[in-house]
Design a protein around this motif. Structure first.
Motif, short mmCIF file in Angstrom:
data_model
loop_
_atom_site.label_atom_id
_atom_site.label_comp_id
_atom_site.label_asym_id
_atom_site.label_seq_id
_atom_site.Cartn_x
_atom_site.Cartn_y
_atom_site.Cartn_z
N VAL A 14 24.59 46.96 -9.03
CA VAL A 14 23.98 48.18 -9.56
C VAL A 14 22.49 47.93 -9.77
N LEU A 15 21.67 48.85 -9.32
CA LEU A 15 20.24 48.80 -9.58
C LEU A 15 19.94 49.82 -10.66
N LEU A 16 19.44 49.35 -11.79
CA LEU A 16 19.02 50.23 -12.88
C LEU A 16 17.50 50.29 -12.84
N ALA A 17 16.96 51.46 -12.58
CA ALA A 17 15.52 51.62 -12.49
C ALA A 17 15.04 52.53 -13.60
N GLY A 18 13.88 52.21 -14.14
CA GLY A 18 13.30 53.04 -15.18
C GLY A 18 12.13 52.34 -15.83
N GLU A 19 11.41 53.09 -16.62
CA GLU A 19 10.27 52.53 -17.32
C GLU A 19 10.72 51.46 -18.30
N SER A 20 9.77 50.62 -18.73
CA SER A 20 10.06 49.64 -19.76
C SER A 20 10.53 50.35 -21.02
N ARG A 21 11.44 49.68 -21.72
CA ARG A 21 11.97 50.18 -22.99
C ARG A 21 12.80 51.46 -22.84
N THR A 22 13.52 51.58 -21.71
CA THR A 22 14.40 52.73 -21.52
C THR A 22 15.87 52.32 -21.60
N SER A 23 16.14 51.19 -22.19
CA SER A 23 17.51 50.72 -22.47
C SER A 23 18.32 50.36 -21.23
N LYS A 24 17.67 49.85 -20.21
CA LYS A 24 18.40 49.43 -19.02
C LYS A 24 19.37 48.30 -19.33
N GLU A 25 18.97 47.38 -20.19
CA GLU A 25 19.88 46.28 -20.53
C GLU A 25 21.08 46.79 -21.31
N VAL A 26 20.91 47.77 -22.14
CA VAL A 26 22.03 48.37 -22.88
C VAL A 26 23.02 48.97 -21.89
N VAL A 27 22.51 49.66 -20.88
CA VAL A 27 23.38 50.26 -19.86
C VAL A 27 24.09 49.16 -19.08
N ALA A 28 23.37 48.08 -18.73
CA ALA A 28 23.99 46.97 -18.00
C ALA A 28 25.12 46.35 -18.81
N ARG A 29 24.91 46.18 -20.09
CA ARG A 29 25.95 45.60 -20.94
C ARG A 29 27.16 46.54 -21.06
N GLU A 30 26.91 47.84 -21.07
CA GLU A 30 28.01 48.80 -21.15
C GLU A 30 28.81 48.82 -19.84
N ILE A 31 28.11 48.73 -18.71
CA ILE A 31 28.81 48.62 -17.42
C ILE A 31 29.68 47.37 -17.42
N HIS A 32 29.12 46.28 -17.90
CA HIS A 32 29.86 45.01 -17.98
C HIS A 32 31.10 45.17 -18.86
N ARG A 33 30.92 45.76 -20.02
CA ARG A 33 32.03 45.94 -20.97
C ARG A 33 33.14 46.80 -20.37
N ARG A 34 32.76 47.89 -19.76
CA ARG A 34 33.78 48.79 -19.20
C ARG A 34 34.45 48.20 -17.97
N GLY A 35 33.78 47.29 -17.31
CA GLY A 35 34.37 46.63 -16.14
C GLY A 35 35.34 45.53 -16.53
N ALA A 36 35.42 45.24 -17.82
CA ALA A 36 36.34 44.23 -18.36
C ALA A 36 36.18 42.89 -17.65
N LEU A 37 34.94 42.50 -17.42
CA LEU A 37 34.68 41.21 -16.78
C LEU A 37 35.00 40.09 -17.76
N GLN A 38 35.48 38.99 -17.22
CA GLN A 38 35.94 37.89 -18.05
C GLN A 38 34.80 37.08 -18.66
N LYS A 39 33.70 36.97 -17.95
CA LYS A 39 32.59 36.16 -18.45
C LYS A 39 31.51 37.05 -19.05
N THR A 40 30.44 36.45 -19.47
CA THR A 40 29.40 37.11 -20.25
C THR A 40 28.31 37.74 -19.38
N VAL A 41 27.39 38.38 -20.04
CA VAL A 41 26.18 38.90 -19.41
C VAL A 41 25.13 37.80 -19.50
N VAL A 42 24.48 37.49 -18.38
CA VAL A 42 23.40 36.52 -18.36
C VAL A 42 22.11 37.29 -18.11
N PRO A 43 21.33 37.55 -19.18
CA PRO A 43 20.07 38.27 -19.00
C PRO A 43 18.94 37.32 -18.59
#
Length: 102
Positions: A14-43
């Motif tokens: 997934v490519l999340l595009a947007g200006e700085s401070r638009t919560s792209k990392e929050v969206v990435a973590r939510e995608i990760h959570r809903r995908g029920a991935l076994q391992k963590t998010v590596v930012p």
């Protein structure tokens, strides 16, 4: 069903595009959570890693590849295997390095 639900099914790229401070990392973590991935998010803040080290950090190297390479380097892609690798500020990387992602 939201767009996040549609892209959360692993494996996804997934490519999340947007200006700085638009919560792209929050969206990435939510995608990760809903995908029920076994391992963590590596930012990874690509802008915080010196340009002469970013390639080694992302893709690694083998022992002896250069003078100070005393052991194999585990790469960020490997650390995130089974989870999510979140690359922030990837647009600040040199274009030839961006092409290596393909």
């Amino acid at each position: 069903v939201t767009l996040i639900d549609l892209v959360a099914e692993p494996p996804s790229i997934v490519l999340l595009a947007g200006e700085s401070r638009t919560s792209k990392e929050v969206v990435a973590r939510e995608i990760h959570r809903r995908g029920a991935l076994q391992k963590t998010v590596v930012p990874v803040n690509c802008a915080a890693i010196p340009k002469n080290l970013i390639e080694a950090e992302l893709f690694g190297y083998q022992k002896g590849a250069f003078t100070h390479a005393k052991s194999d380097k585990k790469v960020l892609f490997e650390l995130a295997e089974g989870g999510t690798l979140y690359l922030d500020e990837v647009d600040l990387l040199p274009l030839e390095l961006q092409a290596k992602f393909l």
